[in-house]
Design a protein around this motif. Structure first.
Motif, PDB file in Angstrom:
ATOM      1  N   SER A  71      38.973  -8.466  30.315  1.00  0.00           N
ATOM      2  CA  SER A  71      37.829  -8.367  31.217  1.00  0.00           C
ATOM      3  C   SER A  71      38.145  -7.523  32.446  1.00  0.00           C
ATOM      4  N   THR A  72      37.176  -6.696  32.838  1.00  0.00           N
ATOM      5  CA  THR A  72      37.300  -5.921  34.084  1.00  0.00           C
ATOM      6  C   THR A  72      36.593  -6.617  35.238  1.00  0.00           C
ATOM      7  N   GLY A  73      35.731  -7.587  34.911  1.00  0.00           N
ATOM      8  CA  GLY A  73      34.976  -8.258  35.960  1.00  0.00           C
ATOM      9  C   GLY A  73      33.807  -7.445  36.467  1.00  0.00           C
ATOM     10  N   MET A  74      33.452  -6.355  35.773  1.00  0.00           N
ATOM     11  CA  MET A  74      32.366  -5.484  36.228  1.00  0.00           C
ATOM     12  C   MET A  74      31.138  -5.524  35.322  1.00  0.00           C
ATOM     13  N   GLY A  75      31.272  -6.012  34.095  1.00  0.00           N
ATOM     14  CA  GLY A  75      30.157  -5.990  33.152  1.00  0.00           C
ATOM     15  C   GLY A  75      28.938  -6.733  33.652  1.00  0.00           C
TER      16      GLY A  75
ATOM     17  N   VAL B 157      25.932  -8.006  24.780  1.00  0.00           N
ATOM     18  CA  VAL B 157      26.411  -8.191  23.405  1.00  0.00           C
ATOM     19  C   VAL B 157      27.931  -8.020  23.347  1.00  0.00           C
ATOM     20  N   SER B 158      28.469  -7.037  24.082  1.00  0.00           N
ATOM     21  CA  SER B 158      29.927  -6.848  24.124  1.00  0.00           C
ATOM     22  C   SER B 158      30.622  -8.097  24.660  1.00  0.00           C
ATOM     23  N   ASN B 159      30.040  -8.698  25.716  1.00  0.00           N
ATOM     24  CA  ASN B 159      30.610  -9.924  26.263  1.00  0.00           C
ATOM     25  C   ASN B 159      30.578 -11.052  25.237  1.00  0.00           C
TER      26      ASN B 159
ATOM     27  N   ARG C  42      17.612  -4.725  18.166  1.00  0.00           N
ATOM     28  CA  ARG C  42      18.124  -4.385  16.835  1.00  0.00           C
ATOM     29  C   ARG C  42      19.025  -3.155  16.891  1.00  0.00           C
ATOM     30  N   THR C  43      18.659  -2.184  17.730  1.00  0.00           N
ATOM     31  CA  THR C  43      19.507  -0.991  17.892  1.00  0.00           C
ATOM     32  C   THR C  43      20.866  -1.372  18.462  1.00  0.00           C
ATOM     33  N   THR C  44      20.869  -2.261  19.442  1.00  0.00           N
ATOM     34  CA  THR C  44      22.133  -2.715  20.041  1.00  0.00           C
ATOM     35  C   THR C  44      22.980  -3.453  19.012  1.00  0.00           C
ATOM     36  N   ILE C  45      22.339  -4.273  18.192  1.00  0.00           N
ATOM     37  CA  ILE C  45      23.070  -4.993  17.138  1.00  0.00           C
ATOM     38  C   ILE C  45      23.699  -4.002  16.162  1.00  0.00           C
ATOM     39  N   ASN C  46      22.941  -2.976  15.766  1.00  0.00           N
ATOM     40  CA  ASN C  46      23.474  -1.965  14.846  1.00  0.00           C
ATOM     41  C   ASN C  46      24.669  -1.229  15.441  1.00  0.00           C
ATOM     42  N   ASN C  47      24.619  -0.987  16.758  1.00  0.00           N
ATOM     43  CA  ASN C  47      25.746  -0.300  17.415  1.00  0.00           C
ATOM     44  C   ASN C  47      27.015  -1.136  17.399  1.00  0.00           C
ATOM     45  N   HIS C  48      26.856  -2.462  17.301  1.00  0.00           N
ATOM     46  CA  HIS C  48      28.017  -3.364  17.285  1.00  0.00           C
ATOM     47  C   HIS C  48      28.232  -3.998  15.909  1.00  0.00           C
ATOM     48  N   LYS C  49      27.583  -3.433  14.897  1.00  0.00           N
ATOM     49  CA  LYS C  49      27.590  -4.038  13.567  1.00  0.00           C
ATOM     50  C   LYS C  49      28.999  -4.247  13.031  1.00  0.00           C
ATOM     51  N   ARG C  50      29.863  -3.251  13.169  1.00  0.00           N
ATOM     52  CA  ARG C  50      31.201  -3.340  12.600  1.00  0.00           C
ATOM     53  C   ARG C  50      31.997  -4.488  13.233  1.00  0.00           C
ATOM     54  N   LEU C  51      31.907  -4.589  14.581  1.00  0.00           N
ATOM     55  CA  LEU C  51      32.633  -5.664  15.263  1.00  0.00           C
ATOM     56  C   LEU C  51      32.060  -7.030  14.920  1.00  0.00           C
ATOM     57  N   LEU C  52      30.739  -7.108  14.803  1.00  0.00           N
ATOM     58  CA  LEU C  52      30.109  -8.383  14.460  1.00  0.00           C
ATOM     59  C   LEU C  52      30.564  -8.875  13.080  1.00  0.00           C
ATOM     60  N   ILE C  53      30.604  -7.927  12.125  1.00  0.00           N
ATOM     61  CA  ILE C  53      31.042  -8.294  10.770  1.00  0.00           C
ATOM     62  C   ILE C  53      32.517  -8.682  10.769  1.00  0.00           C
TER      63      ILE C  53
ATOM     64  N   THR D 176      34.881   4.472  24.299  1.00  0.00           N
ATOM     65  CA  THR D 176      33.494   4.935  24.479  1.00  0.00           C
ATOM     66  C   THR D 176      32.719   3.993  25.389  1.00  0.00           C
ATOM     67  N   ARG D 177      32.849   2.676  25.155  1.00  0.00           N
ATOM     68  CA  ARG D 177      32.153   1.706  26.002  1.00  0.00           C
ATOM     69  C   ARG D 177      32.646   1.783  27.445  1.00  0.00           C
ATOM     70  N   GLY D 178      33.948   1.977  27.602  1.00  0.00           N
ATOM     71  CA  GLY D 178      34.495   2.105  28.953  1.00  0.00           C
ATOM     72  C   GLY D 178      33.958   3.337  29.669  1.00  0.00           C
ATOM     73  N   LEU D 179      33.869   4.460  28.947  1.00  0.00           N
ATOM     74  CA  LEU D 179      33.318   5.685  29.530  1.00  0.00           C
ATOM     75  C   LEU D 179      31.846   5.507  29.911  1.00  0.00           C
ATOM     76  N   GLU D 180      31.082   4.846  29.040  1.00  0.00           N
ATOM     77  CA  GLU D 180      29.674   4.606  29.330  1.00  0.00           C
ATOM     78  C   GLU D 180      29.517   3.737  30.579  1.00  0.00           C
ATOM     79  N   MET D 181      30.349   2.721  30.708  1.00  0.00           N
ATOM     80  CA  MET D 181      30.284   1.864  31.884  1.00  0.00           C
ATOM     81  C   MET D 181      30.597   2.655  33.145  1.00  0.00           C
ATOM     82  N   MET D 182      31.611   3.522  33.073  1.00  0.00           N
ATOM     83  CA  MET D 182      31.985   4.334  34.230  1.00  0.00           C
ATOM     84  C   MET D 182      30.861   5.293  34.610  1.00  0.00           C
ATOM     85  N   LEU D 183      30.234   5.904  33.630  1.00  0.00           N
ATOM     86  CA  LEU D 183      29.136   6.840  33.900  1.00  0.00           C
ATOM     87  C   LEU D 183      27.940   6.117  34.518  1.00  0.00           C
TER      88      LEU D 183
END
Length: 371
Positions: free
Chosen positions: A327-331, A264-266, A224-235, A193-200
C-alpha cells in the motif's frame, strides 16, 4: 567611517523629507480650503474697513492673518508628528517587500482610516499565509508521494529483471514454466501501469476543472469495463465479480473510471491472500430524491475498527498496509479527493476478517459543487 555615517544621516534625512512631502501632498486640498476661508474672512474685514472707516484697524487684519497662519502651521505640525510613526512604519514595510512579515510592521495607525487599512493588511496577511501553507502542504504531499511511488515501482522492475536474468542463465525447460514466467511479468507490468496512471491523475488534480467533462453515463457499463480490465487478476486469485442492477449518473467518465480502478484494485489487493473463492459484488440502485448509490462489497481481510476513520488520509496505510507491504496510502485519498471535486459522496463500512463495503453516492445537483 565618517563617510558611512554621513551616508546614513543623509539617507535618514532624505527619508524624513520624503515622508513630510507625502504628508503635505495628501493635505494640499485642506491647505487650499483653509487659505480660501482666511482670504474670504480678510476680504470681509477689508470691505468693513471701506464701508465704515476707522471701525476696523489694519493692524487687526494683520493680526488675524498672522494668527491664522500660526494656527495652520501648529495644527499641521502636530498632526504630522502624530502620524509620523505610522508613515515611518509604512516606509519600512515597503522597503522589505520580499519579507512575508513586512505588513506586520504597520501597527501604529492613528486615524480611523489608518486602522481600517491596518485591519485589511492583517486579514490579507493571514489569508496569504493560509494559502501559502496549503500550497506548501500540497507540494509536500506531492513530493512525498513521488518518492514513495518510485520506491514501490522498484519492486515490479526488480521482479521482471529477476525473471529475465533467470531465463538468460538457464532458460525455461517446460512450457508451463514459460507460461508462469509470462504471467508473472504481465502482472508486474500491470502494477507499473496502474502506478503510472495514479501518478498522472495525481498531477492532473491541480487542474481538475480543466480536465473534466460532465455527462450522463451508464455506471453499470463502467463497472463491467473495470472488471474486464482486472479480469486476469480476479481469475488468478479466485475472486468472482457480480453486478446487480443498472444505473445512469451524471459524472466525468475518465475520473469515475479512475475511482473504480482504485476501489477494485484495493479489493483485489486485500482479498487475494485470503484462501478459497471470494465474491466482489457491485450493487447499483436508485434512492429517493433522484439520488443513486453504488456499493462495492468484497470478502477480503477487512479494515481494523481503529483505522476506519483515517483510511481517506494521505499516506495512511493502517495495519493492512503494514501487513501486505503493497500500500502507498494514496489510493483512497485520491479517490476521496476526486469524488469530492465531482460532488459525489463516499463512505466505508468494514468488518475485520469479513470484508469491506465502499458506498458511492450520486446526487442530482452534486456536480455543481465544482463551481
Amino acid at each position: 567611517m565618517r563617510h558611512d555615517g554621513a551616508s546614513s544621516d543623509t539617507y535618514v534625512t532624505g527619508r524624513e523629507g520624503n515622508m513630510l512631502w507625502v504628508f503635505i501632498k495628501d493635505r494640499l486640498l485642506y491647505i487650499v480650503c483653509i487659505i480660501v476661508i482666511v482670504l474670504l474672512a480678510v476680504s470681509l474685514l477689508m470691505l468693513e474697513m471701506a464701508r465704515y472707516p476707522g471701525m476696523v484697524e489694519p493692524g487687526t487684519v494683520y493680526y488675524f492673518l498672522l494668527l491664522a497662519l500660526v494656527a495652520l502651521i501648529a495644527w499641521f505640525t502636530a498632526d504630522y508628528y502624530r502620524q509620523r510613526y505610522f508613515l515611518k512604519q509604512v516606509k519600512e514595510a515597503l522597503a522589505r517587500t520580499n519579507d512575508l512579515q513586512a505588513s506586520a510592521i504597520v501597527t501604529a495607525g492613528v486615524t480611523g482610516e489608518q486602522r481600517l487599512v491596518m485591519e485589511l493588511l492583517q486579514e490579507q496577511h493571514r489569508a496569504f499565509l493560509g494559502e501559502l501553507s496549503r500550497h506548501r502542504r500540497s507540494q509536500e504531499l506531492h513530493n512525498h508521494f513521488a518518492l514513495q511511488w518510485v520506491h514501490h515501482m522498484k519492486t515490479p522492475l526488480s521482479v521482471i529483471h529477476l525473471h529475465m536474468q533467470e531465463g538468460a542463465e538457464r532458460g525455461w525447460s517446460t512450457e508451463e514454466e514459460q507460461r508462469a514466467m509470462a504471467a508473472s511479468v504481465l502482472e508486474e507490468t500491470e502494477r507499473l501501469t496502474r502506478g503510472l496512471e495514479m501518478m498522472l491523475h495525481t498531477a492532473r488534480l491541480d487542474k481538475f476543472e480543466l480536465d473534466t467533462h460532465i455527462r450522463r453515463l451508464p455506471l453499470h457499463e463502467l463497472v463491467r469495463t473495470t472488471i474486464n480490465n482486472h479480469k486476469r487478476l480476479l481469475i488468478r486469485h479466485s475472486i468472482y465479480p457480480k453486478v446487480e442492477g443498472e444505473l445512469w449518473v451524471e459524472s466525468d467518465e475518465k475520473w469515475l473510471v479512475f475511482v473504480l480502478q482504485q476501489l477494485v484494485s484495493n479489493s483485489i489487493k486485500y482479498s487475494k491472500h485470503k484462501p478459497g473463492s471470494k465474491t466482489l459484488a457491485f450493487r447499483l440502485r436508485e434512492l429517493e430524491d433522484g439520488k443513486a448509490e453504488l456499493a462495492i462489497a468484497d470478502e477480503g481481510i477487512g479494515i481494523a475498527p481503529q483505522d476506519i476513520s483515517r483510511v481517506f488520509d494521505a499516506f495512511f496505510t493502517g495495519e493492512n498496509g503494514r501487513t501486505t507491504g503493497e500500500s502507498t496510502g494514496m489510493g483512497l485519498y485520491l479517490t476521496k479527493k476526486v469524488l469530492d471535486k465531482l460532488g459525489h459522496g463516499v463512505k466505508i463500512r468494514s468488518e475485520l476478517g469479513a470484508g469491506t463495503t465502499v458506498i458511492l453516492t450520486f446526487r442530482p445537483a452534486g456536480i455543481h459543487v465544482m463551481a
